[in-house]
Design a protein around this motif. Structure first.
Motif, PDB file in Angstrom:
ATOM      1  N   PRO A   1      60.414 -12.216  52.569  1.00  0.00           N
ATOM      2  CA  PRO A   1      60.709 -13.656  52.565  1.00  0.00           C
ATOM      3  C   PRO A   1      59.485 -14.492  52.903  1.00  0.00           C
ATOM      4  O   PRO A   1      58.654 -14.112  53.730  1.00  0.00           O
ATOM      5  CB  PRO A   1      61.789 -13.790  53.641  1.00  0.00           C
ATOM      6  CG  PRO A   1      62.421 -12.437  53.731  1.00  0.00           C
ATOM      7  CD  PRO A   1      61.308 -11.468  53.467  1.00  0.00           C
ATOM      8  N   GLN A   2      59.392 -15.640  52.217  1.00  0.00           N
ATOM      9  CA  GLN A   2      58.326 -16.597  52.472  1.00  0.00           C
ATOM     10  C   GLN A   2      58.924 -17.869  53.076  1.00  0.00           C
ATOM     11  O   GLN A   2      60.075 -18.217  52.817  1.00  0.00           O
ATOM     12  CB  GLN A   2      57.623 -17.009  51.173  1.00  0.00           C
ATOM     13  CG  GLN A   2      56.944 -15.896  50.434  1.00  0.00           C
ATOM     14  CD  GLN A   2      56.310 -16.410  49.152  1.00  0.00           C
ATOM     15  OE1 GLN A   2      55.121 -16.290  48.971  1.00  0.00           O
ATOM     16  NE2 GLN A   2      57.086 -16.984  48.249  1.00  0.00           N
ATOM     17  N   LEU A   3      58.095 -18.571  53.842  1.00  0.00           N
ATOM     18  CA  LEU A   3      58.453 -19.867  54.392  1.00  0.00           C
ATOM     19  C   LEU A   3      57.474 -20.921  53.880  1.00  0.00           C
ATOM     20  O   LEU A   3      56.333 -20.603  53.530  1.00  0.00           O
ATOM     21  CB  LEU A   3      58.391 -19.846  55.923  1.00  0.00           C
ATOM     22  CG  LEU A   3      59.317 -18.885  56.653  1.00  0.00           C
ATOM     23  CD1 LEU A   3      58.925 -18.811  58.126  1.00  0.00           C
ATOM     24  CD2 LEU A   3      60.759 -19.311  56.506  1.00  0.00           C
ATOM     25  N   SER A   4      57.923 -22.150  53.858  1.00  0.00           N
ATOM     26  CA  SER A   4      57.024 -23.277  53.700  1.00  0.00           C
ATOM     27  C   SER A   4      57.307 -24.259  54.829  1.00  0.00           C
ATOM     28  O   SER A   4      58.419 -24.308  55.360  1.00  0.00           O
ATOM     29  CB  SER A   4      57.210 -23.967  52.345  1.00  0.00           C
ATOM     30  OG  SER A   4      58.506 -24.543  52.256  1.00  0.00           O
ATOM     31  N   PHE A   5      56.289 -25.029  55.202  1.00  0.00           N
ATOM     32  CA  PHE A   5      56.418 -26.026  56.258  1.00  0.00           C
ATOM     33  C   PHE A   5      56.004 -27.373  55.670  1.00  0.00           C
ATOM     34  O   PHE A   5      54.894 -27.503  55.145  1.00  0.00           O
ATOM     35  CB  PHE A   5      55.521 -25.667  57.450  1.00  0.00           C
ATOM     36  CG  PHE A   5      55.962 -24.421  58.161  1.00  0.00           C
ATOM     37  CD1 PHE A   5      56.716 -24.490  59.319  1.00  0.00           C
ATOM     38  CD2 PHE A   5      55.642 -23.164  57.662  1.00  0.00           C
ATOM     39  CE1 PHE A   5      57.141 -23.342  59.966  1.00  0.00           C
ATOM     40  CE2 PHE A   5      56.065 -22.005  58.293  1.00  0.00           C
ATOM     41  CZ  PHE A   5      56.819 -22.097  59.457  1.00  0.00           C
ATOM     42  N   THR A   6      56.890 -28.353  55.735  1.00  0.00           N
ATOM     43  CA  THR A   6      56.614 -29.633  55.099  1.00  0.00           C
ATOM     44  C   THR A   6      56.899 -30.785  56.057  1.00  0.00           C
ATOM     45  O   THR A   6      57.666 -30.659  57.005  1.00  0.00           O
ATOM     46  CB  THR A   6      57.477 -29.817  53.840  1.00  0.00           C
ATOM     47  OG1 THR A   6      58.861 -29.684  54.190  1.00  0.00           O
ATOM     48  CG2 THR A   6      57.136 -28.785  52.780  1.00  0.00           C
ATOM     49  N   GLY A   7      56.261 -31.904  55.771  1.00  0.00           N
ATOM     50  CA  GLY A   7      56.454 -33.105  56.575  1.00  0.00           C
ATOM     51  C   GLY A   7      55.140 -33.840  56.724  1.00  0.00           C
ATOM     52  O   GLY A   7      54.254 -33.734  55.875  1.00  0.00           O
ATOM     53  N   ARG A   8      55.024 -34.576  57.794  1.00  0.00           N
ATOM     54  CA  ARG A   8      53.793 -35.298  58.096  1.00  0.00           C
ATOM     55  C   ARG A   8      53.165 -34.713  59.351  1.00  0.00           C
ATOM     56  O   ARG A   8      53.851 -34.493  60.361  1.00  0.00           O
ATOM     57  CB  ARG A   8      54.076 -36.793  58.266  1.00  0.00           C
ATOM     58  CG  ARG A   8      54.554 -37.404  56.958  1.00  0.00           C
ATOM     59  CD  ARG A   8      54.676 -38.903  57.005  1.00  0.00           C
ATOM     60  NE  ARG A   8      55.017 -39.404  55.677  1.00  0.00           N
ATOM     61  CZ  ARG A   8      55.187 -40.684  55.386  1.00  0.00           C
ATOM     62  NH1 ARG A   8      55.030 -41.609  56.338  1.00  0.00           N
ATOM     63  NH2 ARG A   8      55.496 -41.049  54.160  1.00  0.00           N
ATOM     64  N   VAL A   9      51.882 -34.431  59.277  1.00  0.00           N
ATOM     65  CA  VAL A   9      51.175 -33.782  60.377  1.00  0.00           C
ATOM     66  C   VAL A   9      51.166 -34.698  61.599  1.00  0.00           C
ATOM     67  O   VAL A   9      50.800 -35.882  61.504  1.00  0.00           O
ATOM     68  CB  VAL A   9      49.730 -33.435  59.951  1.00  0.00           C
ATOM     69  CG1 VAL A   9      48.910 -32.959  61.146  1.00  0.00           C
ATOM     70  CG2 VAL A   9      49.746 -32.377  58.851  1.00  0.00           C
ATOM     71  N   ASP A  10      51.599 -34.149  62.731  1.00  0.00           N
ATOM     72  CA  ASP A  10      51.505 -34.867  64.008  1.00  0.00           C
ATOM     73  C   ASP A  10      50.056 -34.777  64.475  1.00  0.00           C
ATOM     74  O   ASP A  10      49.627 -33.764  65.019  1.00  0.00           O
ATOM     75  CB  ASP A  10      52.448 -34.239  65.023  1.00  0.00           C
ATOM     76  CG  ASP A  10      52.395 -34.924  66.382  1.00  0.00           C
ATOM     77  OD1 ASP A  10      51.601 -35.874  66.548  1.00  0.00           O
ATOM     78  OD2 ASP A  10      53.125 -34.482  67.289  1.00  0.00           O
ATOM     79  N   ARG A  11      49.311 -35.833  64.254  1.00  0.00           N
ATOM     80  CA  ARG A  11      47.876 -35.785  64.516  1.00  0.00           C
ATOM     81  C   ARG A  11      47.581 -35.695  66.006  1.00  0.00           C
ATOM     82  O   ARG A  11      46.502 -35.250  66.400  1.00  0.00           O
ATOM     83  CB  ARG A  11      47.187 -36.981  63.865  1.00  0.00           C
ATOM     84  CG  ARG A  11      47.530 -37.101  62.372  1.00  0.00           C
ATOM     85  CD  ARG A  11      46.608 -38.048  61.661  1.00  0.00           C
ATOM     86  NE  ARG A  11      45.291 -37.461  61.427  1.00  0.00           N
ATOM     87  CZ  ARG A  11      45.025 -36.579  60.461  1.00  0.00           C
ATOM     88  NH1 ARG A  11      45.983 -36.139  59.657  1.00  0.00           N
ATOM     89  NH2 ARG A  11      43.801 -36.125  60.309  1.00  0.00           N
ATOM     90  N   ALA A  12      48.532 -36.093  66.835  1.00  0.00           N
ATOM     91  CA  ALA A  12      48.332 -35.959  68.281  1.00  0.00           C
ATOM     92  C   ALA A  12      48.322 -34.490  68.704  1.00  0.00           C
ATOM     93  O   ALA A  12      47.811 -34.153  69.780  1.00  0.00           O
ATOM     94  CB  ALA A  12      49.419 -36.716  69.039  1.00  0.00           C
ATOM     95  N   ALA A  13      48.874 -33.611  67.853  1.00  0.00           N
ATOM     96  CA  ALA A  13      48.925 -32.188  68.180  1.00  0.00           C
ATOM     97  C   ALA A  13      47.676 -31.439  67.755  1.00  0.00           C
ATOM     98  O   ALA A  13      47.511 -30.258  68.094  1.00  0.00           O
ATOM     99  CB  ALA A  13      50.149 -31.551  67.521  1.00  0.00           C
ATOM    100  N   LEU A  14      46.790 -32.090  66.992  1.00  0.00           N
ATOM    101  CA  LEU A  14      45.580 -31.413  66.525  1.00  0.00           C
ATOM    102  C   LEU A  14      44.658 -31.127  67.699  1.00  0.00           C
ATOM    103  O   LEU A  14      44.355 -32.033  68.492  1.00  0.00           O
ATOM    104  CB  LEU A  14      44.860 -32.268  65.488  1.00  0.00           C
ATOM    105  CG  LEU A  14      45.633 -32.538  64.188  1.00  0.00           C
ATOM    106  CD1 LEU A  14      44.907 -33.567  63.341  1.00  0.00           C
ATOM    107  CD2 LEU A  14      45.828 -31.246  63.402  1.00  0.00           C
ATOM    108  N   PRO A  15      44.186 -29.904  67.853  1.00  0.00           N
ATOM    109  CA  PRO A  15      43.339 -29.568  68.996  1.00  0.00           C
ATOM    110  C   PRO A  15      41.927 -30.115  68.849  1.00  0.00           C
ATOM    111  O   PRO A  15      41.431 -30.300  67.739  1.00  0.00           O
ATOM    112  CB  PRO A  15      43.335 -28.036  68.991  1.00  0.00           C
ATOM    113  CG  PRO A  15      43.552 -27.667  67.557  1.00  0.00           C
ATOM    114  CD  PRO A  15      44.457 -28.735  67.000  1.00  0.00           C
ATOM    115  N   ALA A  16      41.319 -30.366  69.971  1.00  0.00           N
ATOM    116  CA  ALA A  16      39.911 -30.783  69.981  1.00  0.00           C
ATOM    117  C   ALA A  16      39.026 -29.545  70.076  1.00  0.00           C
ATOM    118  O   ALA A  16      39.451 -28.484  70.527  1.00  0.00           O
ATOM    119  CB  ALA A  16      39.644 -31.714  71.156  1.00  0.00           C
TER     120      ALA A  16
END
Length: 274
Positions: free
Chosen positions: A123-138
């Motif tokens: 089985p495969q998954l896909s993930f869709t939506g809008r990226v939560d930019r606050a979650a992007l690591p520094a």
């Protein structure tokens, strides 16, 4: 299959997969199929009837891998045996190959056909939506732009993960994608990204490097624009974690069908060039 069949094949595949395609997508589909037809014509087959193109299969060999790029039968002929004949012709082209790969839809008839041909379906998954930019690591490791000088490195990574290089397929990927490379002592990897920063293909030596590349891809997305991480097998939990971390919604997305090969990790396959 011949070059004159490519346009009709693209139109039929769009109808049967139920996806409207932009003109740019249509061109890239045709370019990819023309490339596969030119590099391995023996794996490409069509069937015609009085109504036109009835179905087709585009397959190809890369070293010891057999891969199926696209397989379509016109709706009114499904279940009548044509699909089996087309797939048998394509499979015969892969005789002697140690491994086989294809990306399958959730269609039950296709599932049965591939299973009968000896494939394990994951089985495969896909993930869709809008990226939560606050979650992007520094402080992500710095990636660099890939060049033609990296092709030997890329092919070496391909062989480690899926048992065969992409070889000439890098040229068609590079023609419409951005190539990024992360090459450091801790690990090496690469990813092709489309024009909105989505991963088209990702391959790495280790999960840490793969995760860094996927974070970079997510960070390159447009703010407030839809985004997708596609073709995630359940073996690639590192990608699942990134998708959830940036608040994308998971959904099932067909199967990765494999023969003679475990699900590649860490690896996000290309749907057609795998």
């Amino acid at each position: 299959m011949g070059p004159d069949d490519v346009g009709a094949a693209e139109a039929l595949s769009a109808i049967e997969f139920g996806k409207a395609r932009s003109s740019a997508h249509q061109r890239s589909w045709c370019t990819r199929t023309e490339h596969l037809l030119a590099t391995d014509p023996g794996g490409c087959w069509v069937a015609d009837d009085g109504a036109g193109l009835a179905g087709f299969a585009v397959s190809f060999r890369r070293e010891s891998n057999w891969l199926l790029a696209t397989f379509v039968v016109r709706g009114d002929l499904q279940g009548a045996g044509l699909g089996r004949r087309l797939l048998d012709a394509a499979l015969a082209h892969g005789a002697g190959c140690e491994r086989g790969m294809l990306s399958a839809s959730a269609d039950v008839k296709a599932f049965r056909r591939y299973r009968a041909a000896g494939f394990s379906l994951h089985p495969q998954l896909s993930f869709t939506g809008r990226v939560d930019r606050a979650a992007l690591p520094a402080g992500l490791p710095p990636v660099r732009e890939g060049t033609a000088a990296d092709l030997d490195l890329l092919d070496d990574l391909d062989r480690r993960r899926r048992g065969a290089a992409h070889g000439p397929d890098h040229a068609v990927l590079a023609s419409h994608c951005r190539l990024i490379v992360l090459d450091r002592a801790a690990g090496t990897g690469y990813a092709y990204l489309n024009d909105v920063g989505e991963v088209v293909l990702l391959c790495a030596t280790d999960e840490g490097t793969a995760t860094a590349l996927l974070w970079e891809a997510a960070a390159s997305s447009e703010p407030d624009a839809d985004y997708e991480i596609a073709h995630v097998t359940t073996a690639n939990e590192w990608a699942i974690d990134v998708g959830l971390a940036v608040r994308l919604a998971p959904a099932t997305e067909g199967y990765l069908a494999l023969r003679g090969l475990a699900p590649p990790v860490p690896y996000l396959h290309n749907g057609a060039l795998l």
